[in-house]
Enzyme design. Structure first.
Site, PDB file in Angstrom:
ATOM      1  N   THR A 133       1.450  -5.019   3.950  1.00 27.07           N
ATOM      2  CA  THR A 133       0.964  -5.884   5.273  1.00 27.07           C
ATOM      3  C   THR A 133       0.371  -7.143   5.309  1.00 27.07           C
ATOM      4  O   THR A 133       0.592  -7.769   6.341  1.00 27.07           O
ATOM      5  CB  THR A 133      -0.082  -4.715   6.317  1.00 27.07           C
ATOM      6  OG1 THR A 133      -1.016  -4.671   5.203  1.00 27.07           O
ATOM      7  CG2 THR A 133       0.683  -3.410   6.547  1.00 27.07           C
ATOM      8  N   ASP A 134      -0.405  -7.462   4.151  1.00 28.98           N
ATOM      9  CA  ASP A 134      -1.077  -8.634   3.903  1.00 28.98           C
ATOM     10  C   ASP A 134      -0.197  -9.907   4.459  1.00 28.98           C
ATOM     11  O   ASP A 134      -0.719 -10.925   5.332  1.00 28.98           O
ATOM     12  CB  ASP A 134      -1.796  -8.873   2.830  1.00 28.98           C
ATOM     13  CG  ASP A 134      -3.020  -7.946   2.730  1.00 28.98           C
ATOM     14  OD1 ASP A 134      -3.204  -7.235   3.584  1.00 28.98           O
ATOM     15  OD2 ASP A 134      -3.218  -7.752   1.483  1.00 28.98           O
ATOM     16  N   THR A 148       1.809 -11.161  13.934  1.00 27.10           N
ATOM     17  CA  THR A 148       0.734 -11.371  13.003  1.00 27.10           C
ATOM     18  C   THR A 148      -0.319 -10.194  12.752  1.00 27.10           C
ATOM     19  O   THR A 148      -0.170  -9.255  13.690  1.00 27.10           O
ATOM     20  CB  THR A 148      -0.130 -12.666  13.709  1.00 27.10           C
ATOM     21  OG1 THR A 148      -0.943 -13.168  12.827  1.00 27.10           O
ATOM     22  CG2 THR A 148      -0.996 -12.084  14.933  1.00 27.10           C
ATOM     23  N   ASP A 169       1.589  -6.160  -4.726  1.00 28.10           N
ATOM     24  CA  ASP A 169       0.578  -6.275  -3.616  1.00 28.10           C
ATOM     25  C   ASP A 169       1.397  -7.648  -2.921  1.00 28.10           C
ATOM     26  O   ASP A 169       1.680  -8.401  -3.489  1.00 28.10           O
ATOM     27  CB  ASP A 169      -0.728  -6.762  -4.166  1.00 28.10           C
ATOM     28  CG  ASP A 169      -1.520  -6.732  -3.076  1.00 28.10           C
ATOM     29  OD1 ASP A 169      -2.642  -5.669  -2.683  1.00 28.10           O
ATOM     30  OD2 ASP A 169      -1.536  -7.592  -1.933  1.00 28.10           O
ATOM     31  N   SER A 170       1.694  -7.508  -1.466  1.00 30.82           N
ATOM     32  CA  SER A 170       2.165  -8.573  -0.635  1.00 30.82           C
ATOM     33  C   SER A 170       1.659  -9.867  -1.077  1.00 30.82           C
ATOM     34  O   SER A 170       2.212 -11.100  -0.799  1.00 30.82           O
ATOM     35  CB  SER A 170       2.464  -8.171   0.635  1.00 30.82           C
ATOM     36  OG  SER A 170       1.374  -8.250   1.209  1.00 30.82           O
ATOM     37  N   THR A 180       0.704  -1.135   0.125  1.00 30.11           N
ATOM     38  CA  THR A 180      -0.072  -0.037  -0.073  1.00 30.11           C
ATOM     39  C   THR A 180       0.837   1.329   0.197  1.00 30.11           C
ATOM     40  O   THR A 180       0.608   2.347  -0.653  1.00 30.11           O
ATOM     41  CB  THR A 180      -0.954   0.012   1.206  1.00 30.11           C
ATOM     42  OG1 THR A 180      -1.661  -1.109   0.980  1.00 30.11           O
ATOM     43  CG2 THR A 180      -1.902   1.280   1.309  1.00 30.11           C
TER      44      THR A 180
HETATM   45  N1  ASP Z   1      -2.745  -5.400   0.106  1.00 27.67           N
HETATM   46  C1  ASP Z   1      -1.691  -4.778   0.711  1.00 27.67           C
HETATM   47  C2  ASP Z   1      -0.660  -5.687   0.598  1.00 27.67           C
HETATM   48  O1  ASP Z   1      -0.296  -6.527   1.570  1.00 27.67           O
HETATM   49  C3  ASP Z   1      -2.144  -4.433   1.997  1.00 27.67           C
HETATM   50  C4  ASP Z   1      -0.893  -3.593   2.619  1.00 27.67           C
HETATM   51  O2  ASP Z   1       0.182  -3.139   2.024  1.00 27.67           O
HETATM   52  O3  ASP Z   1      -1.232  -2.945   3.676  1.00 27.67           O
HETATM   53  O4  ASP Z   1       0.325  -5.373  -0.278  1.00 27.67           O
END
Ligand code: ASP
Length: 334
Positions: free
Chosen positions: A91-92, A161, A59-60, A16
């Site tokens: 974050t995912d 987590t 995107d992760s 993100t």
């Molecule tokens: N969908 C995003 C990811 O993991 C969420 C994020 O970055 O917070 O790349």
């Protein structure tokens, strides 16, 4: 005499932090981004010479063990030239990547700090700037392990987590205290791991692992089918402290079938706070008798990546069962 500027290598993987809303549907997607966006946080240069490299921009949810190894290799090859490392990441799946890095970067002598954000850097009300600045600050301190820095807290990566997709504090490490916090200053809350020998990159990941959550009364057949599709280990989120049904023996028999086929079944605890104890209840004892191994207080992320690492390192099913409860990098309480 001028003091030597300290150096941080910032490796961008996506997430993100560097995203923008797409024109067609306003969904967030990786932007055409580059090193420049990150370099446009000018405060970073006041902390250190920050060199940015874009490893990928995804995107992760699209990151795989191949990306983990590319990250680990880049960090290992650059170890001598930098004082610390920051990885920007979605974050995912950040706790998976952090756990994976902690297993292959042995005796880490310098900080490797993963961070990201809940809102893009380009947003007015974004958490990206503070997370980035904090991560670079921590990459210059005495943190000899893989950490996740988010919302003011530095957490052990393989104990972490994701607990919120709303709050700016997206992560927690329920089974282990935060390593440190950044407020008006730096406060250390738990000691970092101490390197036990020379730094080295060692190991690989085999992704032949799946995770399943057990449901009351569910059919056992889908579990049995995993014996025959190339899967080498199953992370089973059973009930309570690792219990499976005993009145109805189908799940236990499915575990026996998997164990018989050389598939390791590792039981993780479904609660955020707690750990697997296969002695506490008849259901836990039945799981063990069927051939399952308890994952103690490991998170699902730490357990799944550890299984991939152990399989990738060529361990036999029996060796995996024995080595799973033994800490590699502080991911489990012995
Ligand atoms: N969908 C995003 C990811 O993991 C969420 C994020 O970055 O917070 O790349």
């Amino acid at each position: 005499m001028a003091t030597k500027r300290r150096r941080v290598l910032l490796l961008h993987t996506g997430g993100t932090l560097g995203m923008r809303p797409r024109e067609k549907d306003h969904a967030l997607a990786p932007d055409e981004l580059d090193a420049a966006l990150l370099e446009h946080v000018p405060e970073l240069e006041r902390l250190a010479d920050v060199e940015t490299r874009v490893l990928c921009n995804l995107d992760s949810t699209d990151l795989t063990p191949t990306h983990w190894m590319a990250l680990a290799r880049t960090i290992a090859e650059s170890m001598e030239r930098y004082d610390g490392f920051v990885v920007t990441h979605g974050t995912d799946t950040m706790p998976f990547t952090a756990s994976a890095l902690s297993y292959v970067l042995k005796n880490l002598p310098k900080p490797v700090i993963l961070t990201g954000s809940q809102r893009p850097l380009a947003d007015v009300r974004s958490d990206a700037r503070a997370n980035l600045v904090g991560a670079v600050d921590l990459a210059l301190r005495d943190v000899t392990e893989v950490g996740i820095y988010f919302g003011g807290k530095l957490l052990r990566g393989n104990r972490t987590t994701k607990t919120s997709s709303f709050a700016f504090g997206a992560f927690d490490s329920p089974g282990f205290p935060p390593l440190a916090e950044l407020g008006t200053g730096f406060r250390r809350l738990a000691p970092s791991l101490v390197p036990q020998g020379a730094f080295r990159l060692e190991g690989a990941f085999d992704p032949a692992v799946v995770a399943l959550r057990l449901l009351p009364g569910q059919p056992a057949q889908p579990l049995e089918l995993l014996a025959d599709c190339g899967v080498r280990a199953v992370v089973l989120q059973a009930f309570g402290t690792g219990n499976i049904p005993v009145e109805d023996d189908r799940i236990a028999r499915a575990i026996e079938a998997l164990a018989g086929a050389g598939v390791v079944v590792a039981i993780v605890c479904p609660s955020l706070h707690g750990q697997v104890d296969l002695d506490a209840y008849a259901g836990g004892r039945r799981a063990r008798a069927a051939g399952a191994v308890g994952a103690g207080d490991m998170t699902l992320e730490a357990c799944a990546t550890k299984l991939m690492y152990l399989i990738g390192s060529g361990a036999s099913p029996e060796e995996i069962r024995q080595r799973l409860p033994v800490p590699l990098a502080g991911e489990i309480t012995p």
